[in-house]
Design a protein around this motif. Structure first.
Motif, mmCIF file in Angstrom:
data_model
loop_
_atom_site.group_PDB
_atom_site.id
_atom_site.type_symbol
_atom_site.label_atom_id
_atom_site.label_comp_id
_atom_site.label_asym_id
_atom_site.label_seq_id
_atom_site.Cartn_x
_atom_site.Cartn_y
_atom_site.Cartn_z
ATOM 1 N N ARG A 3 1.027 -1.482 -0.381
ATOM 2 C CA ARG A 3 -0.125 0.107 0.305
ATOM 3 C C ARG A 3 0.988 0.920 0.203
ATOM 4 O O ARG A 3 2.114 1.156 0.796
ATOM 5 C CB ARG A 3 -0.937 -0.162 1.082
ATOM 6 C CG ARG A 3 -1.952 1.336 1.310
ATOM 7 C CD ARG A 3 -3.105 -0.294 1.340
ATOM 8 N NE ARG A 3 -4.261 1.617 1.552
ATOM 9 C CZ ARG A 3 -5.824 1.568 2.033
ATOM 10 N NH1 ARG A 3 -5.208 0.401 3.029
ATOM 11 N NH2 ARG A 3 -6.335 2.317 1.812
ATOM 12 N N LYS A 4 0.870 2.285 -0.726
ATOM 13 C CA LYS A 4 1.721 3.069 -0.415
ATOM 14 C C LYS A 4 1.040 4.704 0.333
ATOM 15 O O LYS A 4 -0.036 4.246 0.869
ATOM 16 C CB LYS A 4 1.143 4.010 -1.983
ATOM 17 C CG LYS A 4 2.031 3.624 -3.428
ATOM 18 C CD LYS A 4 1.969 4.707 -3.849
ATOM 19 C CE LYS A 4 2.683 4.800 -5.975
ATOM 20 N NZ LYS A 4 3.625 3.097 -6.171
ATOM 21 N N PRO A 127 -0.636 2.132 5.904
ATOM 22 C CA PRO A 127 0.734 2.810 6.252
ATOM 23 C C PRO A 127 1.067 4.126 7.011
ATOM 24 O O PRO A 127 0.062 4.864 5.407
ATOM 25 C CB PRO A 127 1.698 2.308 5.541
ATOM 26 C CG PRO A 127 1.010 1.613 4.851
ATOM 27 C CD PRO A 127 -0.611 1.606 4.838
ATOM 28 N N PHE A 128 1.552 5.038 7.297
ATOM 29 C CA PHE A 128 2.145 6.556 7.593
ATOM 30 C C PHE A 128 3.186 7.352 7.377
ATOM 31 O O PHE A 128 3.661 6.141 8.055
ATOM 32 C CB PHE A 128 1.235 6.851 8.163
ATOM 33 C CG PHE A 128 1.263 6.441 9.880
ATOM 34 C CD1 PHE A 128 0.680 5.694 10.034
ATOM 35 C CD2 PHE A 128 1.697 8.041 10.719
ATOM 36 C CE1 PHE A 128 1.221 5.158 11.538
ATOM 37 C CE2 PHE A 128 2.237 6.978 11.984
ATOM 38 C CZ PHE A 128 1.533 5.919 12.266
ATOM 39 N N GLU A 152 9.800 0.342 0.157
ATOM 40 C CA GLU A 152 8.959 -0.282 -1.285
ATOM 41 C C GLU A 152 9.034 -1.707 -0.914
ATOM 42 O O GLU A 152 8.861 -2.625 -2.044
ATOM 43 C CB GLU A 152 8.815 1.018 -2.091
ATOM 44 C CG GLU A 152 7.531 1.233 -3.090
ATOM 45 C CD GLU A 152 7.583 2.406 -3.479
ATOM 46 O OE1 GLU A 152 8.577 2.660 -4.247
ATOM 47 O OE2 GLU A 152 6.847 3.785 -3.124
ATOM 48 N N GLU A 153 10.659 -1.395 -1.131
ATOM 49 C CA GLU A 153 11.136 -3.061 -1.177
ATOM 50 C C GLU A 153 11.243 -3.994 0.581
ATOM 51 O O GLU A 153 10.739 -5.053 0.259
ATOM 52 C CB GLU A 153 12.989 -3.062 -1.325
ATOM 53 C CG GLU A 153 13.035 -2.453 -2.123
ATOM 54 C CD GLU A 153 12.749 -2.621 -3.415
ATOM 55 O OE1 GLU A 153 13.614 -3.700 -3.441
ATOM 56 O OE2 GLU A 153 12.388 -2.439 -4.356
ATOM 57 N N PRO A 213 0.120 0.602 10.802
ATOM 58 C CA PRO A 213 -0.954 1.785 11.715
ATOM 59 C C PRO A 213 -1.241 0.678 13.060
ATOM 60 O O PRO A 213 -1.759 0.836 14.117
ATOM 61 C CB PRO A 213 -2.547 1.197 10.849
ATOM 62 C CG PRO A 213 -2.213 -0.127 9.860
ATOM 63 C CD PRO A 213 -0.244 0.463 9.634
ATOM 64 N N SER A 214 -0.071 -0.461 13.323
ATOM 65 C CA SER A 214 -0.457 -1.188 14.491
ATOM 66 C C SER A 214 0.846 -0.809 15.309
ATOM 67 O O SER A 214 -0.078 -0.428 16.946
ATOM 68 C CB SER A 214 0.088 -2.251 14.352
ATOM 69 O OG SER A 214 1.502 -2.817 14.400
ATOM 70 N N VAL A 215 0.840 0.514 15.398
ATOM 71 C CA VAL A 215 1.827 1.196 15.732
ATOM 72 C C VAL A 215 1.333 2.333 16.868
ATOM 73 O O VAL A 215 1.044 2.915 18.350
ATOM 74 C CB VAL A 215 2.781 2.776 15.433
ATOM 75 C CG1 VAL A 215 3.433 3.505 15.929
ATOM 76 C CG2 VAL A 215 4.063 1.647 15.227
ATOM 77 N N LEU A 216 -0.166 2.662 15.944
ATOM 78 C CA LEU A 216 -1.254 3.401 16.897
ATOM 79 C C LEU A 216 -2.198 2.997 17.565
ATOM 80 O O LEU A 216 -2.288 3.710 18.898
ATOM 81 C CB LEU A 216 -2.058 4.036 15.994
ATOM 82 C CG LEU A 216 -1.722 4.936 14.238
ATOM 83 C CD1 LEU A 216 -3.009 5.784 13.423
ATOM 84 C CD2 LEU A 216 -1.288 6.527 15.257
ATOM 85 N N LYS A 217 -2.104 1.315 17.549
ATOM 86 C CA LYS A 217 -2.910 0.349 18.471
ATOM 87 C C LYS A 217 -2.192 0.002 19.788
ATOM 88 O O LYS A 217 -2.623 0.542 20.964
ATOM 89 C CB LYS A 217 -3.155 -0.918 17.304
ATOM 90 C CG LYS A 217 -4.231 -0.665 16.185
ATOM 91 C CD LYS A 217 -4.852 -2.237 16.028
ATOM 92 C CE LYS A 217 -5.576 -1.750 15.056
ATOM 93 N NZ LYS A 217 -4.904 -1.907 13.950
#
Ligand code: G1P
Length: 297
Positions: A3-4, A127-128, A152-153, A213-217
Motif C-alpha cells: 500500500r502506498k 501505513p503513514f 517499497e522493498e 497502523p499497528s503503532v497507533l493501536k
C-alpha cells in the motif's frame, strides 16, 4: 503490491521554549530559514515523497500555521494589480488542495507518541509517514523519498537514522541493530534518550518515520516513558518482533537540528549559501568576520 504511503503527520504542538521570546507569538515552525518557514521545507519533502494528505497536530497559539497554508485574496489581488507575477508564483508553494490538509489539536503536551496518536482517526488502517519539521534535511533526493523507496522493498516500519557523537546519544532515540546492511539496518531494540553510558549504539533516530497502523493501536495503551512523556520510540519498539519489523535507514543528506539555536543558524547559513542570489555576498561577509575574529585572538 504494498500500500502506498499517502498520509503524513506533522507534530507541531510544541511550545518552542528554546526560541523564546520569538516563540511567544510566532510558532517555531513559522520561523524562517532564509525566506521560507521551517514547515515549508517539511511540506516540500512530503510532496516529493508522494504524500497527498497532510495532518498537522497543533496546539493553542498555532493559528499562524493555518493561515500560512490558506489563500490570501487581498495580498494576491495587490500583487496581481502590480504585475508581480514572480511573487504570485512564489506563493503557489503554500497552497494546498481543498481537503488535503487537516489540523488536529493536541490538548495536553503528553509527548510525541501522544501527538501522533491524536491523528489516529485520520490515518485509519494505512501505513503513514511522520515528519518532525525541526529536523531539516538538505539532500539531493529528499530524505522521505529515499525512505519511501526503501520501504517499497522492505515494508515494515522505518525510521531515518544517523550516527551521532556518543556524548549526544542521550538526546535521541537510539537503535540497537541486529543486522547491518549498510544504508539499511534491521533493528532489535530502541531506547528513547538513554542515560549516559547506556546507549546500545551511536545510531540515532532522526525525525522521519514510515509506520504501520499497528503503532497507533499500541499507542492506545502506551504508558509514559523517558521524561514522563508518551514516546513514539516505545510504540515503534513494540513492532520489533512483529512480522513487519523495524528498520533504520541511513539517509544521504545533511541534517540540521533546527530545534536548537546553533542548528538553526547553521541551516540558515547552509541554505543561504546554496542560493545563487545570496551566496557571493554572504561568503565574503563570512570570510571577513572570521578573519576579524582570528585577528582579535
Ligand atoms: C524526538 C524523538 C527522538 C528522535 C528526535 C530526533 O525527540 O523522540 O527519538 O531521536 O526527535 O530529532 P525530541 O528531539 O523531540 O526530544
Amino acid at each position: 503490491m504494498r500500500r502506498k504511503v499517502t498520509k503524513a503527520i506533522f507534530p507541531v504542538a510544541g511550545m518552542g521554549t528554546r526560541f523564546l521570546p520569538a516563540t511567544k507569538s510566532v510558532p517555531k515552525e513559522i520561523m524562517t530559514l532564509v525566506d521560507r518557514p521551517l514547515v515549508q521545507y517539511a511540506i516540500d519533502e512530503a510532496r516529493a515523497a508522494g504524500i497527498k494528505e497532510f495532518i498537522f497536530v497543533t496546539s493553542r497559539g498555532k493559528n499562524a500555521l493555518e493561515d500560512y497554508f490558506d489563500h490570501a485574496p487581498v495580498l494576491e489581488q495587490e500583487l496581481r494589480k502590480k504585475g508581480k507575477d514572480d511573487l504570485l508564483e512564489v506563493l503557489k508553494q503554500t497552497y494546498m488542495d481543498s481537503g488535503a490538509i487537516a489540523y488536529i489539536r493536541q490538548h495536553q503536551a503528553l509527548g510525541l507518541g501522544h501527538a501522533v496518536w491524536c491523528a489516529r482517526r485520520l490515518i485509519a488502517n494505512e501505513p503513514f509517514a511522520v515528519i518532525l519539521p525541526d529536523d531539516v534535511i538538505a539532500a539531493e533526493k529528499p530524505c522521505l523519498q529515499q525512505m519511501v523507496e526503501a520501504y517499497e522493498e522492505t515494508g515494515g516500519n522505518m525510521v531515518a537514522a544517523m550516527e551521532v557523537p556518543p556524548e549526544m546519544a542521550s538526546s535521541y532515540g537510539i537503535l540497537d541493530v541486529s543486522e547491518d546492511m549498510g544504508s539499511l539496518a534491521k533493528v532489535k531494540g530502541m531506547v528513547e534518550k538513554p542515560k549516559k553510558g547506556e546507549a546500545p549504539s551511536n545510531l540515532a533516530v532522526i525525525g522521519r518515520y514510515i509506520l504501520t497502523p499497528s503503532v497507533l493501536k499500541t499507542l492506545n495503551h502506551m504508558k509514559a516513558g523517558a521524561g514522563g512523556e508518551i514516546q513514539l520510540t516505545d510504540a515503534i519498539a513494540n513492532e520489533i518482533d512483529s512480522e513487519a519489523g523495524v528498520y533504520g535507514m541511513r539517509f544521504r543528506g545533511q541534517r540540521f537540528d533546527c530545534g536548537s539555536k546553533a542548528g538553526f543558524l547553521q541551516a540558515t547559513v547552509a541554505f543561504a549559501m546554496a542560493r545563487e542570489d545570496l551566496r557571493d555576498d554572504l561568503e565574503s561577509f563570512l570570510r571577513e568576520i572570521v578573519q576579524v575574529d582570528k585577528a582579535a585572538q
